[in-house]
Design an enzyme around this catalytic site. Structure first.
Site, PDB file in Angstrom:
ATOM      1  N   GLY A 225       5.020  10.443  -3.367  1.00 39.35           N
ATOM      2  CA  GLY A 225       5.159   9.868  -4.696  1.00 39.35           C
ATOM      3  C   GLY A 225       4.228   8.680  -4.845  1.00 39.35           C
TER       4      GLY A 225
ATOM      5  CD  GLN B 224       3.309   2.762  -4.746  1.00 41.92           C
ATOM      6  OE1 GLN B 224       3.630   3.807  -5.315  1.00 41.92           O
ATOM      7  NE2 GLN B 224       3.341   2.635  -3.431  1.00 41.92           N
TER       8      GLN B 224
ATOM      9  CB  CYS C 248       6.772   1.925   0.472  1.00 45.15           C
ATOM     10  SG  CYS C 248       5.953   1.516  -1.084  1.00 45.15           S
ATOM     11  CG  LEU C 249       1.913   5.893   0.045  1.00 44.41           C
ATOM     12  CD1 LEU C 249       1.293   6.659  -1.117  1.00 44.41           C
ATOM     13  CD2 LEU C 249       1.338   6.378   1.376  1.00 44.41           C
TER      14      LEU C 249
ATOM     15  CG  HIS D 137      10.464   4.577  -3.305  1.00 45.51           C
ATOM     16  ND1 HIS D 137      10.651   4.059  -2.038  1.00 45.51           N
ATOM     17  CD2 HIS D 137       9.144   4.354  -3.594  1.00 45.51           C
ATOM     18  CE1 HIS D 137       9.508   3.550  -1.598  1.00 45.51           C
ATOM     19  NE2 HIS D 137       8.575   3.707  -2.518  1.00 45.51           N
ATOM     20  CD  GLU D 138       7.300   6.709  -6.127  1.00 45.31           C
ATOM     21  OE1 GLU D 138       6.675   5.669  -6.397  1.00 45.31           O
ATOM     22  OE2 GLU D 138       7.268   7.243  -5.008  1.00 45.31           O
TER      23      GLU D 138
ATOM     24  CG  HIS E 133       6.871   1.237  -6.479  1.00 41.50           C
ATOM     25  ND1 HIS E 133       6.521   0.157  -5.701  1.00 41.50           N
ATOM     26  CD2 HIS E 133       6.950   2.291  -5.621  1.00 41.50           C
ATOM     27  CE1 HIS E 133       6.393   0.546  -4.433  1.00 41.50           C
ATOM     28  NE2 HIS E 133       6.659   1.829  -4.356  1.00 41.50           N
TER      29      HIS E 133
HETATM   30  O1  GNR Z   1       5.290   8.834   0.676  1.00 39.61           O
HETATM   31  C1  GNR Z   1       6.394   8.297   0.511  1.00 39.61           C
HETATM   32  N1  GNR Z   1       7.451   8.706   1.261  1.00 39.61           N
HETATM   33  C2  GNR Z   1       8.754   8.294   1.025  1.00 39.61           C
HETATM   34  C3  GNR Z   1       9.694   8.557   2.010  1.00 39.61           C
HETATM   35  C4  GNR Z   1      11.011   8.200   1.826  1.00 39.61           C
HETATM   36  C5  GNR Z   1      11.401   7.584   0.661  1.00 39.61           C
HETATM   37  C6  GNR Z   1      10.471   7.303  -0.328  1.00 39.61           C
HETATM   38  C7  GNR Z   1       9.150   7.664  -0.148  1.00 39.61           C
HETATM   39  S1  GNR Z   1       7.989   7.335  -1.399  1.00 39.61           S
HETATM   40  C8  GNR Z   1       6.525   7.183  -0.440  1.00 39.61           C
HETATM   41  C9  GNR Z   1       5.326   7.019  -1.340  1.00 39.61           C
HETATM   42  C10 GNR Z   1       5.448   5.699  -2.083  1.00 39.61           C
HETATM   43  O2  GNR Z   1       5.297   4.622  -1.587  1.00 39.61           O
HETATM   44  N2  GNR Z   1       5.788   5.771  -3.336  1.00 39.61           N
HETATM   45  O3  GNR Z   1       5.974   4.641  -4.042  1.00 39.61           O
HETATM   46 NI    NI Z   2       6.551   3.129  -2.652  1.00 38.77          NI
END
Ligand code: GNR
Ligand code: NI
Length: 168
Positions: free
Chosen positions: A46, A51, A92-93, A134-135, A138
């Protein structure tokens, strides 16, 4: 298409609140394409526009094994969340190398616009529910580490600042 660079925690720009899109035009479609390319290149499941330092309410997600099921959410809103919650080990990236447990509602109903600007409703559970929440966090300026203890947050901050200096 272009791979965009991803902001890293503790960059203060990760805490900006993204603005609604309202009108899905060519510029937004270009952003979605670039975000998808960036997510696949990373690789991640995601990515939120925040980001890549674009403060608009745009999310891309692909949780498929084959990486061929791109989902686009513009102006997403959680309209229903289950009372039941679940713990999942998140990453998270924008916080490379950090994985920790976060508790969130198990199932959510999301309303959003698709790439053509048409509204849709999606009921998500499992990893998709985790990822959508999660997104959307952000877009609201929230990074998953903010659910962790202050001590963990400060250790993560220190570790990533050191890593940043090492490459600078
Ligand atoms: O790549 C991602 N893997 C992930 C794993 C567990 C819970 C959430 C995520 S999202 C993350 C990519 C990201 O940072 N999206 O904002
Ligand atoms: Ni993230």
């Amino acid at each position: 298409m272009a791979v965009l660079s991803i902001l890293r925690y503790p960059d203060p720009r990760l805490h900006r609140i993204a603005e609604p899109v309202r009108e899905v035009d060519a510029r937004i479609r270009q952003l979605v394409h670039d975000m998808a390319e960036t997510m696949y290149a990373a690789p991640g499941i995601g990515l939120a526009a925040t980001q890549v330092d674009v403060h608009l309410r745009v999310i891309v997600i692909d949780i498929s094994e084959a990486r061929d099921e791109l989902r686009v959410f513009i102006d997403p809103e959680i309209v229903q969340a289950s009372a039941e919650s679940k713990v999942y080990e998140e990453g998270c990236l924008s916080v490379p190398g950090v994985y920790d447990e976060v508790e969130r509602p198990d199932r959510v109903t999301v309303r959003a616009l698709d790439i053509d600007g048409r509204p849709f409703t999606l009921e998500a559970d499992g990893l998709l529910a985790v990822c959508v929440q999660h997104e959307i966090d952000h877009l609201n300026g929230r990074v998953f580490v903010q659910y962790l203890s202050r001590l963990k947050q400060s250790r993560i901050r220190t570790r990533l600042q050191k890593a940043e200096r090492a490459v600078a």
